[in-house]
Scaffold this active site. Structure first.
Site, short mmCIF file in Angstrom:
data_model
loop_
_atom_site.label_atom_id
_atom_site.label_comp_id
_atom_site.label_asym_id
_atom_site.label_seq_id
_atom_site.Cartn_x
_atom_site.Cartn_y
_atom_site.Cartn_z
N ASP A 1 -9.14 -7.84 8.50
CA ASP A 1 -8.95 -8.05 7.06
C ASP A 1 -8.38 -9.45 6.80
O ASP A 1 -7.44 -9.64 6.03
CB ASP A 1 -8.00 -6.99 6.48
CG ASP A 1 -8.03 -6.98 4.96
OD1 ASP A 1 -8.95 -7.60 4.38
OD2 ASP A 1 -7.14 -6.36 4.37
N SER B 1 1.60 -15.10 -1.27
CA SER B 1 0.29 -15.08 -0.62
C SER B 1 -0.54 -16.30 -0.99
O SER B 1 -0.42 -16.87 -2.08
CB SER B 1 -0.45 -13.78 -0.90
OG SER B 1 -0.33 -13.48 -2.25
N LYS C 1 9.39 -4.37 3.15
CA LYS C 1 8.35 -3.44 2.68
C LYS C 1 8.95 -2.05 2.76
O LYS C 1 9.50 -1.67 3.81
CB LYS C 1 7.13 -3.51 3.61
CG LYS C 1 6.20 -4.65 3.29
CD LYS C 1 4.89 -4.47 4.06
CE LYS C 1 3.94 -5.58 3.72
NZ LYS C 1 2.67 -5.47 4.42
N GLU D 1 8.44 -18.03 1.11
CA GLU D 1 8.80 -18.40 -0.26
C GLU D 1 7.62 -18.53 -1.21
O GLU D 1 7.72 -18.24 -2.39
CB GLU D 1 9.57 -19.74 -0.26
CG GLU D 1 10.92 -19.72 0.43
CD GLU D 1 10.82 -19.84 1.93
OE1 GLU D 1 9.70 -19.79 2.48
OE2 GLU D 1 11.87 -19.97 2.59
N ASN D 2 6.49 -18.99 -0.70
CA ASN D 2 5.37 -19.24 -1.61
C ASN D 2 4.38 -18.08 -1.74
O ASN D 2 3.32 -18.21 -2.34
CB ASN D 2 4.63 -20.52 -1.21
CG ASN D 2 5.40 -21.74 -1.69
OD1 ASN D 2 5.87 -21.76 -2.82
ND2 ASN D 2 5.55 -22.73 -0.83
N GLU E 1 0.82 -1.20 0.00
CA GLU E 1 0.00 0.00 0.00
C GLU E 1 0.86 1.27 0.00
O GLU E 1 0.51 2.28 -0.58
CB GLU E 1 -0.88 -0.04 1.24
CG GLU E 1 -2.08 0.84 1.15
CD GLU E 1 -2.88 0.73 2.44
OE1 GLU E 1 -2.95 -0.38 3.01
OE2 GLU E 1 -3.41 1.76 2.87
O1 ACK Z 1 1.57 -13.17 -3.71
P1 ACK Z 1 2.86 -12.49 -3.56
O2 ACK Z 1 4.05 -12.98 -4.26
O3 ACK Z 1 3.20 -12.41 -1.99
O4 ACK Z 1 2.68 -10.94 -3.78
C1 ACK Z 1 2.49 -10.23 -2.60
C2 ACK Z 1 3.31 -8.94 -2.59
O5 ACK Z 1 4.44 -9.18 -1.75
C3 ACK Z 1 2.54 -7.74 -2.06
O6 ACK Z 1 2.09 -8.00 -0.76
C4 ACK Z 1 4.49 -10.50 -1.34
N1 ACK Z 1 4.92 -10.55 0.05
C5 ACK Z 1 4.51 -9.76 1.06
N2 ACK Z 1 5.12 -10.13 2.20
C6 ACK Z 1 5.95 -11.15 1.89
C7 ACK Z 1 6.84 -11.96 2.65
N3 ACK Z 1 7.01 -11.78 3.96
N4 ACK Z 1 7.52 -12.92 2.01
C8 ACK Z 1 7.33 -13.11 0.68
N5 ACK Z 1 6.50 -12.37 -0.08
C9 ACK Z 1 5.81 -11.40 0.52
C10 ACK Z 1 3.11 -11.08 -1.50
#
Ligand code: ACK
Length: 993
Positions: A756, A716, A663, A713-714, A641
């Protein structure tokens, strides 16, 4: 024309050469020639007597090869006796010989004026001698073999010519005993030409049968067969002694037995030849060499087996025909479900089984220190094998299934489990073995019951008892509760005492009375189960204490009272001093700032960072400030955001480098944006749970401002599920859901309402562990009363939000439970969008009218029931997260229950589940259900009929409904199908919540 029969005969003889077929003579292989007149190029030198009788003439045969022939044709004269004797013929090994004569003979009718003198036969004779007698010749010594007549002499042709035919006659002679013999031809007045004489005997020729050689063999003269033993060809072995019989006709008969090619050799054209490179033969036999199986080779000829390629192996007992194999890769997707002090580990099969089917799994348990509660490695890690009393169900090694339950772990302790897939060749390649590791932290658990209680001393009014600490204290035992009562009084009145140690003296008892007693231990996690009831009796009145000892007791009691008073005084003083000198710990502030929730002592409470006057103080209270130089950004993974979300690495001094998500706060932010951005870190930093995203720290003192969290790694959960549509087992999905519920339980215990909760805000790591993330939105909704009713920017999670939160912003853990139901639906439908393309307004309206999402495809009935429970309109009826965790734990323990699926519904045409089936399973009474049906006429109609139970009601047919006045087709069908659903619901029994 010359009419002399002699010249006529010779003309005819010349003609003969024209009619004889022009083929080269090939004798059968089982005939051995002793004499062949045709083979002689020069004079044969046979003796002719008298000299004007037989005449030797040179000619050519049909191939124009010069041959010698003998002729006689004294047909005009009486008393002919013309002899022709061959040279001496050595017999060799023959016992019986064959004489083959080829001759022409004129029939007397064809010769004019010879009647009475002309003959049409001649005699064949023989004489056996041991040596060559030269020209010495006496007629009477010869024995007649046969009179030879022509089968055909002349044949009339169409043209009226006469042509001479060649006759072939064969005669057998034997048994012969002497070293050699002569043949003689006696003419008594015929016109004959001996074109060729061949003398031969028969033999069984050298042959190879069944890989055994049989030599040239001369048959016996008699009719008996000669038995011959065969010899195995090179590189072969006798299976059964090879034998054959040689017949008198020189034919091999009745082959018996055989030889087999040695290993490394195969049969090729009656021999045993080496296997070619790339082929092998490991056994004796006449099979062909086989091609080397996959991942093996043979560089040389004659290989008995093929060697394995590098990093491939053959286990003892693997047949040579089997491919070489290797150890399996590591198991995948390990998930852990923790239940107090036990954990269920579940994993997927390795991607590569190494080419074998004998894969088993072994789980190694290690207790590790230096690991944070949420599983991250805090730097140095010390691991030791788990205690031997840790229980594995069904066992720790040799597992055929991909799940194991580990019990009797210590409470609140970090464990690492290494799960290794093994196969028949793993032992041969220790360096190639791989395992998957999962780190867990067990929950707090109450102590196990005290089991051993001993009576130390009994008197009239008191008893001294001691006991053993529970086998599994699961933490530090704070004290023991001792409950006792008179046996007679049956627990109507009882006394409770507390003891810090493992012994107690009960005073003030009635003499000569039976008492019952139970003890239970208490730790920070609460009381354990009570011990089994222990009975003791006080001594009878007659047992008295001497005045001396009563004095001692009195003194002891006074001393004890004095000591207790002193201790209490000291305790109060020290307590006051400590309270004043202690720095203000966040926990204490939490009590102060607590958001109105009634919290149990000992359980931490969430502190809203907005309650701080200076929110940046909150950040530094709850989040560690990181030096930007410790962070390496690798790539952008998404957009948040406030700025980009990147992946990278964090290397803190004297700690291992770890992967992190970063972030960032994009430049040009306002103060408020900075505060809001960092508020998420202040919230996240308060949590410490394996299913909540872990905050590593923040960067606020340099730009860009960053929030650093563990890397998942995977990504959301929603996109992860969409990417792996239908690829997980039910138990894996339930494992993920259990993790989310466990994280939510932790948040609700902390008094934090997420607001949320949605699959897009759950992150998934490489072990399929799901963690709740995104702690920013709550404030957005709070600040913006209009926000819940707009569709701007997708920030408003209408589809995930409970009706009361949409209607009047009543956000509670119960509204989070509604959202959890939606997440449950998202997970079971592999990331489908809730309510599909319905507008937010339509969703609000439909939900308000009682419509609910239908069960996803193949969704287990229990899980759909759980969704419906989460979507109860009355929020107090929704399950608490603790209950959700326990329902999911039960499902994991009993995976069979996942097999019963809810009514499988693909996306309904009108996007809405008919409300009867969504409401029926969750209604409480028949009346509720009637209300739910909203079929007032039906309800009224039913109220006039008495149904003893749901069972009878479920058997209601359309006909029955007609009887009670329900005649409109729609409601009838709805009622009948709902009754069926109700029936199955009541039969399966509701899920205990
Ligand atoms: O689905 P994604 O690859 O997983 O795309 C979103 C994107 O950032 C915006 O939120 C990824 N993301 C957020 N936090 C993390 C985290 N801790 N580790 C890996 N990916 C993350 C999220």
């Amino acid at each position: 024309m010359d009419c002399n029969p002699r010249s006529l005969f010779f003309i005819l003889l010349l003609l003969l050469s024209c009619v004889t077929p022009a083929f080269p003579v090939i004798y059968p292989p089982n005939e051995v020639n002793l004499l062949d007149s045709k083979a002689s190029q020069g004079e044969l030198g046979w003796i002719s007597y008298p000299s004007h009788g037989w005449e030797e003439i040179s000619g050519v045969d049909e191939h124009y090869t010069p041959i010698r022939t003998f002729q006689v044709c004294n047909v005009m004269e009486y008393s002919q006796n013309n002899w022709l004797r061959t040279n001496w013929i050595p017999r060799q090994s023959a016992q019986k010989i064959y004489v083959e004569l080829k001759f022409t003979l004129r029939d007397c009718n064809s010769i004019p004026l010879v009647l009475g003198t002309c003959k049409e036969t001649f005699n064949l004779l023989y004489l056996e001698t041991d040596d060559d007698q030269g020209s010495h010749f006496r007629e009477h010594q010869f024995s007649k073999i046969d009179t030879i007549a022509a089968d055909e002499s002349f044949t009339q042709t169409d043209l009226g010519d006469r042509i001479l035919k060649l006759n072939t006659e064969v005669r057998e002679v034997g048994p012969l005993t002497k070293k050699g013999f002569y043949l003689a031809f006696q003419d008594v007045g015929a016109c004959v030409a001996l074109v060729s004489v061949r003398v031969y005997f028969k033999k069984c020729p050298y042959t190879v049968r069944n890989l055994a050689t049989f030599p040239d063999t001369v048959p016996m003269d008699s009719h008996s067969l000669v038995e011959v033993k065969g010899l195995c060809v090179n590189h072969s072995k006798e299976e059964e002694p090879p034998r054959m019989y040689c017949s008198t006709e020189g034919e091999w008969l009745v082959p018996i037995g055989k030889c087999l090619c040695n290993p490394g050799y195969e049969e090729r054209s009656n021999t045993c030849q080496m296997c070619r490179a790339g082929f092998y033969k490991s056994a004796l036999g006449n099979l062909e060499c086989s091609k080397c199986p996959p991942h093996s080779f043979s560089h040389h000829e004659g290989s008995l087996h093929c060697g394995c390629e590098k990093n491939f192996f053959r286990a003892e007992g693997d047949p040579a025909s089997m491919a070489c194999t290797r150890p399996p890769s590591a198991p995948r997707n390990v998930i852990s479900s923790i239940n107090e002090t036990s954990v269920i580990l579940d994993w997927s099969w390795p991607e590569d089984t190494g080419g074998r089917r004998d894969v088993t799994f072994t789980v190694l348990c290690k207790r590790c220190r230096g690991v944070t509660a949420n599983g991250s490695n805090s730097g140095t890690q010390r691991c030791e094998p788990c205690r031997s009393n840790v229980r594995f169900l069904p066992r720790a090694a040799g597992l055929h299934n991909t799940t194991v339950t580990v019990g009797d772990l210590l409470a609140h302790t970090n464990y690492t489990f290494e799960i290794e897939a093994l196969n028949g060749v793993s032992a041969l390649a220790p360096k190639m073995r791989q395992y998957a590791a999962v780190t867990i932290t067990t929950n707090q658990a109450a102590p196990s019951p005290v089991t051993v209680i001993r009576k130390e001393k009994t008197s009239r009014n008191s008893v001294s008892l001691s006991w053993q600490e529970p086998e599994r204290p699961n933490g530090i035992i704070l004290d023991y509760e001792i409950k006792y009562y008179e046996k007679e009084e049956q627990e109507t009145s009882y006394t409770i005492l507390r003891a810090r140690g493992c012994n107690v003296t009960l005073n003030g008892l009635k003499s000569n009375t039976a008492y019952l007693l139970q003890i239970r231990a208490r730790t920070a996690a609460g009381y354990g189960a009570s011990s089994p009831t222990f009975q003791f009796e006080t001594s009878p009145d007659s047992f008295s204490i001497s005045s001396e000892s009563s004095q001692v007791v009195l003194i002891a009691i006074s001393a004890a009272v004095a000591i207790i008073l002193l201790t209490v005084l000291l305790y109060v003083l020290i307590g006051r001093f400590c309270c004043r000198s202690k720095s203000k710990h966040p926990d204490e502030k939490r009590l102060h700032f607590g958001n109105g929730h009634l919290r149990l002592p000992g359980i931490r409470t969430y502190v809203d960072p907005h309650t701080y006057e200076d929110p940046s103080q909150a950040v530094h209270e709850f989040a560690k400030e990181l030096d930007a130089s410790c962070i390496a950004i690798d790539k952008v993974v998404g957009a948040g955001e406030f700025g980009e979300v990147c992946s990278g690495r964090l290397k803190l001094p004297s700690k291992k480098e770890i992967c992190v998500a970063i972030k960032t706060l994009k430049g040009g932010y306002t103060d408020k944006q900075r505060r809001d951005f960092l508020a998420e870190a202040s919230i996240m930093g308060q949590f410490d749970h394996p299913n909540i995203i872990r905050l590593e720290g923040v960067v606020t003192r340099s730009k860009p401002v960053m929030i650093v969290t563990e890397y998942m790694e995977n990504g959301s959960l929603d996109s992860f599920l969409r990417k792996h549509d239908a690829q997980f087992t039910g138990i894996q999905l339930v494992g993920m859901l259990r993790g989310i519920a466990s994280g939510m339980k932790y948040l609700s215990d902390m008094g934090y309402v997420h607001r949320d909760l949605a699959a897009r805000n759950i992150l998934v790591n490489s072990n399929l562990v799901c963690k709740v993330s995104d702690f920013g939105l709550s404030r957005v909704l709070e600040d913006d009363p209009e926000a819940a009713y707009t569709t701007r920017g997708g920030k408003i999670p209408i589809r995930w939000t409970a009706p009361e939160a949409i209607a009047y912003r009543k956000f509670t853990s119960a509204s989070d439970a509604w959202s959890y139901g939606i997440v449950l639906w998202e997970v079971m439908s592999y990331g489908e969008r809730p309510y599909w393309e319905m507008s937010n307004q339509d969703v609000i309206k439909a939900v308000d009218e009682g419509y609910r999402l239908p069960p996803p495809m193949d969704c287990p009935a229990t899980l759909y029931q759980l969704m419906l429970d989460c979507w109860q309109k009355e929020r107090n009826n929704r399950p608490k997260f603790e209950q959700i965790v326990s329902i999911l734990d039960k499902l994991i323990r009993n995976p069979g229950s996942l097999k019963i699926t809810a009514n499988t519904t693909s996306r309904p045409a009108n996007l809405l589940l008919d409300r009867s089936s969504s409401e029926v399973p969750s209604m409480g009474t028949m009346g509720d259900w009637m209300d739910g049906m909203r079929t007032l006429p039906c309800k009224e109609a039913f109220s006039g009929v008495s149904y003893s139970s749901c069972d009878t009601l479920a058997k209601t047919s359309t006909e029955d409904l007609k009887k009670v006045g329900v005649t409109i087709v729609g409601p009838q069908k709805k009622i009948v199908s709902s009754l069926k659903a109700l029936d199955s619901h009541t039969k399966n029994g509701p899920v205990p919540v």
